[in-house]
Design a protein around this motif. Structure first.
Motif, PDB file in Angstrom:
ATOM      1  N   UNK B 391       8.367   3.053   0.936  1.00 48.84           N
ATOM      2  CA  UNK B 391       7.114   2.716   0.294  1.00 48.84           C
ATOM      3  C   UNK B 391       7.363   2.493  -1.200  1.00 48.84           C
ATOM      4  N   UNK B 392       6.522   1.781  -1.906  1.00 48.61           N
ATOM      5  CA  UNK B 392       5.275   1.172  -1.478  1.00 48.61           C
ATOM      6  C   UNK B 392       5.394  -0.300  -1.095  1.00 48.61           C
ATOM      7  N   UNK B 393       6.574  -0.757  -0.641  1.00 46.17           N
ATOM      8  CA  UNK B 393       6.705  -2.191  -0.399  1.00 46.17           C
ATOM      9  C   UNK B 393       6.533  -2.540   1.077  1.00 46.17           C
ATOM     10  N   UNK B 394       6.702  -3.838   1.377  1.00 42.35           N
ATOM     11  CA  UNK B 394       6.261  -4.347   2.686  1.00 42.35           C
ATOM     12  C   UNK B 394       7.078  -3.828   3.868  1.00 42.35           C
ATOM     13  N   UNK B 476       5.967  -9.440  -1.474  1.00 42.26           N
ATOM     14  CA  UNK B 476       6.592  -8.176  -1.066  1.00 42.26           C
ATOM     15  C   UNK B 476       5.733  -7.005  -1.545  1.00 42.26           C
ATOM     16  N   UNK B 477       5.294  -7.087  -2.815  1.00 42.61           N
ATOM     17  CA  UNK B 477       4.478  -6.008  -3.365  1.00 42.61           C
ATOM     18  C   UNK B 477       3.084  -6.022  -2.745  1.00 42.61           C
ATOM     19  N   UNK B 478       2.514  -7.227  -2.631  1.00 43.71           N
ATOM     20  CA  UNK B 478       1.130  -7.316  -2.149  1.00 43.71           C
ATOM     21  C   UNK B 478       0.994  -6.833  -0.711  1.00 43.71           C
ATOM     22  N   UNK B 479       1.937  -7.244   0.147  1.00 43.06           N
ATOM     23  CA  UNK B 479       1.856  -6.796   1.541  1.00 43.06           C
ATOM     24  C   UNK B 479       2.006  -5.292   1.605  1.00 43.06           C
ATOM     25  N   UNK B 480       2.847  -4.747   0.722  1.00 45.64           N
ATOM     26  CA  UNK B 480       3.053  -3.312   0.718  1.00 45.64           C
ATOM     27  C   UNK B 480       1.781  -2.546   0.407  1.00 45.64           C
ATOM     28  N   UNK B 481       1.076  -2.994  -0.613  1.00 41.95           N
ATOM     29  CA  UNK B 481      -0.082  -2.216  -1.049  1.00 41.95           C
ATOM     30  C   UNK B 481      -1.352  -2.640  -0.317  1.00 41.95           C
ATOM     31  N   UNK B 482      -1.502  -3.948  -0.084  1.00 42.90           N
ATOM     32  CA  UNK B 482      -2.761  -4.418   0.510  1.00 42.90           C
ATOM     33  C   UNK B 482      -2.625  -4.755   1.976  1.00 42.90           C
ATOM     34  N   UNK B 483      -1.796  -3.985   2.685  1.00 45.89           N
ATOM     35  CA  UNK B 483      -1.470  -4.364   4.065  1.00 45.89           C
ATOM     36  C   UNK B 483      -2.709  -4.490   4.948  1.00 45.89           C
ATOM     37  N   UNK B 484      -3.737  -3.676   4.696  1.00 45.22           N
ATOM     38  CA  UNK B 484      -4.864  -3.674   5.635  1.00 45.22           C
ATOM     39  C   UNK B 484      -5.661  -4.976   5.590  1.00 45.22           C
ATOM     40  N   UNK B 516      -3.605   4.424   4.216  1.00 46.34           N
ATOM     41  CA  UNK B 516      -2.224   4.308   3.745  1.00 46.34           C
ATOM     42  C   UNK B 516      -2.186   3.524   2.436  1.00 46.34           C
ATOM     43  N   UNK B 517      -2.946   2.418   2.407  1.00 44.35           N
ATOM     44  CA  UNK B 517      -2.978   1.612   1.183  1.00 44.35           C
ATOM     45  C   UNK B 517      -3.546   2.412   0.033  1.00 44.35           C
ATOM     46  N   UNK B 518      -4.593   3.192   0.306  1.00 50.69           N
ATOM     47  CA  UNK B 518      -5.184   4.024  -0.753  1.00 50.69           C
ATOM     48  C   UNK B 518      -4.140   5.010  -1.265  1.00 50.69           C
ATOM     49  N   UNK B 519      -3.422   5.644  -0.306  1.00 52.11           N
ATOM     50  CA  UNK B 519      -2.407   6.618  -0.700  1.00 52.11           C
ATOM     51  C   UNK B 519      -1.341   5.958  -1.568  1.00 52.11           C
ATOM     52  N   UNK B 520      -0.900   4.742  -1.153  1.00 53.64           N
ATOM     53  CA  UNK B 520       0.141   4.066  -1.929  1.00 53.64           C
ATOM     54  C   UNK B 520      -0.378   3.704  -3.311  1.00 53.64           C
ATOM     55  N   UNK B 521      -1.656   3.296  -3.378  1.00 54.10           N
ATOM     56  CA  UNK B 521      -2.258   2.993  -4.673  1.00 54.10           C
ATOM     57  C   UNK B 521      -2.266   4.223  -5.563  1.00 54.10           C
ATOM     58  N   UNK B 522      -2.652   5.358  -4.975  1.00 52.12           N
ATOM     59  CA  UNK B 522      -2.673   6.606  -5.754  1.00 52.12           C
ATOM     60  C   UNK B 522      -1.274   6.978  -6.226  1.00 52.12           C
ATOM     61  N   UNK B 523      -0.292   6.724  -5.350  1.00 48.69           N
ATOM     62  CA  UNK B 523       1.091   7.035  -5.716  1.00 48.69           C
ATOM     63  C   UNK B 523       1.504   6.223  -6.937  1.00 48.69           C
ATOM     64  N   UNK B 524       1.147   4.931  -6.927  1.00 49.61           N
ATOM     65  CA  UNK B 524       1.506   4.091  -8.076  1.00 49.61           C
ATOM     66  C   UNK B 524       0.788   4.577  -9.328  1.00 49.61           C
ATOM     67  N   UNK B 525      -0.462   5.014  -9.158  1.00 51.79           N
ATOM     68  CA  UNK B 525      -1.221   5.570 -10.280  1.00 51.79           C
ATOM     69  C   UNK B 525      -0.512   6.794 -10.843  1.00 51.79           C
ATOM     70  N   UNK B 526      -0.061   7.658  -9.941  1.00 53.74           N
ATOM     71  CA  UNK B 526       0.655   8.861 -10.366  1.00 53.74           C
ATOM     72  C   UNK B 526       1.906   8.493 -11.159  1.00 53.74           C
ATOM     73  N   UNK B 527       2.614   7.455 -10.645  1.00 54.52           N
ATOM     74  CA  UNK B 527       3.817   6.996 -11.341  1.00 54.52           C
ATOM     75  C   UNK B 527       3.471   6.559 -12.758  1.00 54.52           C
ATOM     76  N   UNK B 528       2.379   5.803 -12.870  1.00 52.88           N
ATOM     77  CA  UNK B 528       1.994   5.307 -14.197  1.00 52.88           C
ATOM     78  C   UNK B 528       1.687   6.481 -15.127  1.00 52.88           C
TER      79      UNK B 528
END
Lengths: 302, 659
Positions: B391-394, B476-484, B516-528
């Motif tokens: 994660x967080x990629x496709x 690659x990034x978009x499919x990872x985060x916005x898969x739904x 899952x997408x929400x979780x990955x989004x939160x993960x990226x937020x945490x990274x930032x």
């Protein structure tokens, strides 16, 4: 919120308890319980020394490693209360997030361009590859029995009152403790006390990291122990009890877990490097046995 | 529209008549035209119904009908995107050949690049037997021509011929399968298959198709052409071949299994086991390569394996009559087709950029490139993380779906439980080995210090070579985060595999992927947040630099670093002879206390499966054949005699047959 906060708080004391137990067993007084915590705090305020060989990877990797572990905490439930984040298949995200952390820790080591760190990176890559199946098989077993593939789904359908679940709980606790030892590079796979770079695994990966970055990595390691302790605790937490009682039991389990780790480290020698893969693979086979046992229990085998 | 499509196929000849610097732009324009037309068909079939277009091309394609259903539409998008980025990348990459290659060579190259796109388009749209096979053959021939671009090098020409022969073995299997279907049902092509599977045993026919399409796709043990052809071809060709063309084999398999209704369990099990072997051994062999592109070629085998795991799981789900497992398996497989086409072409373009700058593909000669080629390095890192399924990629999304399919089937029965447990272990081991391999590849090539002088003159590639890479990195990034948001399309394709009589659960997967997408989004937020914290902390402290810690030894050189070979060493020891690693060195004698001369230590890997399946039998065949060289006398009267003899034998056989 409470389970995540509990895991984070207890795991902060974790390294301190282990060191204390080891010191007491070997007849020393040992540092205070808060000493490792204070070391991390001091590191987080320090400046960095970067090797001229390193690049941006060396600066982003520790943060990513720490983030993956901190984020993984949010999946861990608390008995029959879900974790901060709970959804179908959070199990896979958990495993793969830890994988992401390892990925960055390994390239962090390779970035320094030193033979020692390459060696550590290489060992870490091999061991983490070998240990992953054990965890996945174990949780595959639980998912099969519970019919859910999220941590919360598994643990909320885990009933200690039947003897079959008790047997599996014991097996699972054993495997989880061993996995925690390997994931955190403790004995018998790696000795955190060693001073010889040639025999290190985890320590040598972070040989060139310093200051804030090193502090983050050590904090992450402490949290990682906390996560596995919390997983073990989840097997034992009774249902339908008030939050306070469960919190007390949880803290008790973590404490016992830390003491067990300390005792194990005191009476165990590290294996020869080439014996490590065998040892790690054994865990996968024990997990596979757990799977077969579960198949028998659920009357699928016969 | 179809007329414009046909017109463009003729216009491809224009490539021969323009000056060298206009060939690539012309090729790009024509390819864009093709992409525009076929994508519009794809969109139409996605939004409404299956599109039919009648060709009026002469010869085999006369009056053939192009059928664009959802599966085809998906593959059209993959083909178009793959070809366009490949042509975009070729602009910068082909510059290094401008001084050595003639204008005709470029003409041939771009002409066949366009024809590869046309042939792949036809392969996924044609349903009749003969036109399909002709398109299939054009695809093989044009890719052959693309592989041998540097045909003045003898080994590249040999590799090309090796590839061509294997492709024709594949063609033979597919041809035999289609011929059998037509003989039994009287209908040529895929339509006849639907009837054939209803009345005749499915397994032998499926195996015939699986062998043919499996060679193209590169399932182990049919994989041996991939590790040869990909390093030989120019990088943008490796990218399109590995990213897109081998998926035509997957398309064939997906098309064939859509007609299956009997023996699903057996076929699903076969596909699953072959795919598991492919994925684990593909990545396992990849670890021992020190040719960057050869390593990527083995990774293609791994990813084809993962796609196959999805197909196998889906088939077993269908056999169980379980729509959830079926949908999860097939959706995972189809999504992984797209995912692999993205990150694999990105990896090949990055490898191509490295080759373009350093003129070597041997990773042991590289190192420290991140300081000289920062953008390429970061893109390679992104693709590496994606291909490891992290994660967080496709890559994570498709593996997530397949895992979920496995876990949904664990409690069915003992056989399925054990099979799926094997699948889970296989997928996990593949993931672990992939991390092993890509940390190695990225670490050795881009990190640390330079190992040889070859990297001295390297610098970042021009923006024309970076643009296609960024174009690939975005999805690659978009499919990872916005898969739904994407998954309903994929699920729409997978519904064609649902077991008969079951009602398709509407939007099954999207609600699973949303959290899952929400979780990955939160993960990226945490990274930032953490990065901001770190930036603040770093401002207030003193930062110093120094040499890498050498345990007190000050004479460290780049040669002390780990290499690709040493990194793989512990795995080699663990796997014993399975890895096929061979070492050559001059050992130090006992009396050599101070060995003076510099010794060479070489390792290379032998693909044992290739040796057993291809090299040894062909050697045997050759020894038998050589015994008959006396027949080849070179005298014309002898040859006429052979002809006469042959006619006599045929005549005699007819008489015998009549009796």
């Amino acid at each position: 919120m409470i389970p995540a906060a509990l895991i984070l708080l207890t795991s902060l004391l974790f390294p301190g308890i282990i060191t204390k137990v080891k010191a007491m067993v070997s007849g020393r007084k040992g540092p205070g319980l808060l000493q490792p915590l204070y070391d991390i705090y001091r590191l987080l305020r320090k400046g960095n020394v970067y090797s001229t060989t390193t690049s941006i990877i060396f600066q982003i990797s520790p943060v990513i490693y720490f983030a993956t572990i901190l984020f993984s905490v949010s999946f861990i439930p608390f008995g029959d209360a879900p974790g901060l984040l709970s959804f179908q298949g959070d199990l896979f995200l958990f495993v793969y997030l830890l994988g992401l952390g390892k990925f960055f820790l390994i390239i962090n080591a390779l970035d320094a361009g030193s033979g020692f760190e390459g060696m550590g990176a290489n060992r870490e890559a091999l061991y983490s590859m070998l240990v992953e199946p054990a965890f996945v098989i174990l949780f595959g077993t639980f998912a099969m029995m519970a019919g859910y593939d999220s941590f919360y789904g598994i643990f909320s359908h885990w009933h200690l009152n039947s003897s079959t679940y008790l047997v599996l709980s014991l097996l699972a606790s054993y495997i989880l403790i061993q996995i925690a030892m390997i994931e955190n590079s403790r004995l018998p796979v790696d000795d955190p006390k060693t001073h010889l770079e040639l025999t290190m695994v985890h320590e040598v990966i972070v040989l060139d990291n310093s200051g804030f970055d090193l502090g983050l990595i050590q904090l992450g390691n402490a949290f990682k122990f906390g996560i596995f302790g919390a997983l073990v605790a989840n097997f034992i937490l009774p249902e339908h009890q008030s939050l306070w009682i469960r919190a007390l039991i949880f803290i008790g389990v973590i404490f016992v877990f830390a003491v067990i780790v300390g005792l194990m480290e005191s009476f165990r020698a590290r294996s020869k490097m080439e014996k490590n893969p065998q040892f790690i693979l054994t865990l996968s086979s024990i997990a596979a046995i757990a799977f077969l046992v579960a198949l028998i229990i659920t009357n699928k085998l016969i | 529209m179809v007329n414009i499509f046909e017109a463009i196929t003729v216009l491809t000849l224009l490539v021969y008549f323009v000056p060298v610097r206009w060939k690539q732009p012309l090729c790009l324009v024509l390819s864009l035209g093709l992409a525009f037309i076929t994508t519009s068909w794809a969109i139409e079939s996605f939004t409404s119904e299956t599109v039919n277009q009648q060709l009026s091309m002469p010869f085999w394609f006369h009056n053939s009908v192009l059928v664009i259903d959802k599966l085809t539409a998906f593959f059209l998008v993959v083909i178009n995107f793959g070809t366009l980025t490949s042509i975009l990348f070729s602009r910068g990459y082909m510059k290094m050949y401008e001084s050595t290659k003639r204008s005709q060579d470029f003409s041939l190259h771009y002409f066949f690049l366009l024809w590869l796109q046309i042939a792949m388009t036809l392969v996924v749209t044609l349903q009749e037997g003969l036109p399909f096979l002709v398109a299939w053959e054009i695809m093989s021939l044009s890719s052959f021509m693309l592989v041998i671009f540097e045909s003045e090098k003898k080994e590249i020409l040999n590799t090309g011929i090796y590839y061509l022969i294997q492709m024709h073995v594949a063609l033979f299997f597919v041809l035999a399968a289609f011929a059998l279907v037509e003989a039994k049902t009287g209908i040529s092509g895929f339509d006849g298959l639907a009837i054939y599977f209803k009345t005749y045993p499915s397994i032998p026919m499926f195996l015939l198709f699986f062998a043919g399409f499996g060679i193209k796709a590169g399932f182990i043990p049919l994989h041996s052409w991939l590790p040869h052809a990909h390093p030989a071809a120019p990088s943008h060709i490796s990218g399109i071949m590995s990213g897109t063309m081998i998926k035509m084999g997957i398309y064939g398999i997906l098309r064939v299994v859509s007609f299956l209704n009997e023996s699903l369990m057996e076929i699903g099990t076969i596909v699953l086991i072959v795919s598991l072997i492919s994925s684990v051994f593909g990545v396992f062999f990849a670890i021992f390569q020190h040719d960057l592109k050869k390593m990527l070629a083995y990774h293609s085998i791994e990813n084809i394996g993962i796609i196959g795991i999805g197909i196998g799981t889906g088939l077993i789900g269908k056999a169980l009559g379980n729509p959830v497992i079926c949908l999860l398996g097939f959706s995972g497989a189809i999504l992984h087709v797209l995912n692999h086409s993205l990150f694999k072409s990105l990896l090949f373009y990055c490898a191509g950029s490295v080759y373009n700058q350093c003129h070597t593909r041997d990773v042991n000669e590289l190192g420290g490139l991140i300081k000289k080629m920062p953008t390429t390095s970061m893109l390679f890192l992104l693709a590496s993380v994606a291909i490891c399924g992290l994660p967080p990629f496709n890559g994570f999304i498709s593996e997530f779906l397949i895992y979920k399919g496995f876990f949904s089937g664990l409690d069915k029965n003992i056989f399925i439980s054990l099979l799926f447990l094997g699948g889970i272990i296989g997928l996990t081991v593949t993931g672990g080995l992939a991390i092993f391999c890509f940390t190695k590849a990225f670490g050795i090539v881009f990190l640390g210090a330079a190992r040889t002088k070859k990297t001295n003159h390297a610098h970042e590639v021009p923006s024309s070579m970076l643009l296609p890479k960024f174009l690939i990195a975005i999805p690659i990034v978009l499919i990872g985060i916005g898969s739904f948001t994407l998954i309903p399309f994929i699920e729409g394709i997978a519904t064609m595999y649902l077991p008969n009589g079951t009602v398709a659960p509407i939007n099954l997967i999207s609600p699973i992927l949303q959290p899952l997408s929400i979780a990955l989004g939160l993960f990226i937020l945490l990274l930032i947040v953490l990065f901001v914290w770190r930036a603040f902390q770093q401002k207030s402290v003193v930062i110093t630099t120094g040499p890498t810690w050498g345990c007190g030894y000050a004479g460290l050189t780049p040669e002390h670093q780990y290499t690709s070979t040493t990194f793989a060493d512990n795995l080699k020891n663990l796997s014993m002879s399975l890895s096929g690693m061979k070492t050559h060195y001059h050992p130090i004698e006992k009396e050599d206390i101070f060995p003076a001369e510099k010794r060479k230590y070489e390792t290379h890997q032998v693909d044992e499966l290739e040796k057993i399946l291809i090299l040894n039998p062909s050697k045997l065949l050759l020894t038998v054949m050589l015994k008959f060289t006396f027949l080849r006398s070179g005298k014309i009267q002898h040859y006429i005699l052979y002809g006469l003899g042959f006619i006599l034998v045929v005549a005699l056989l007819t008489i015998v047959n009549a009796l």
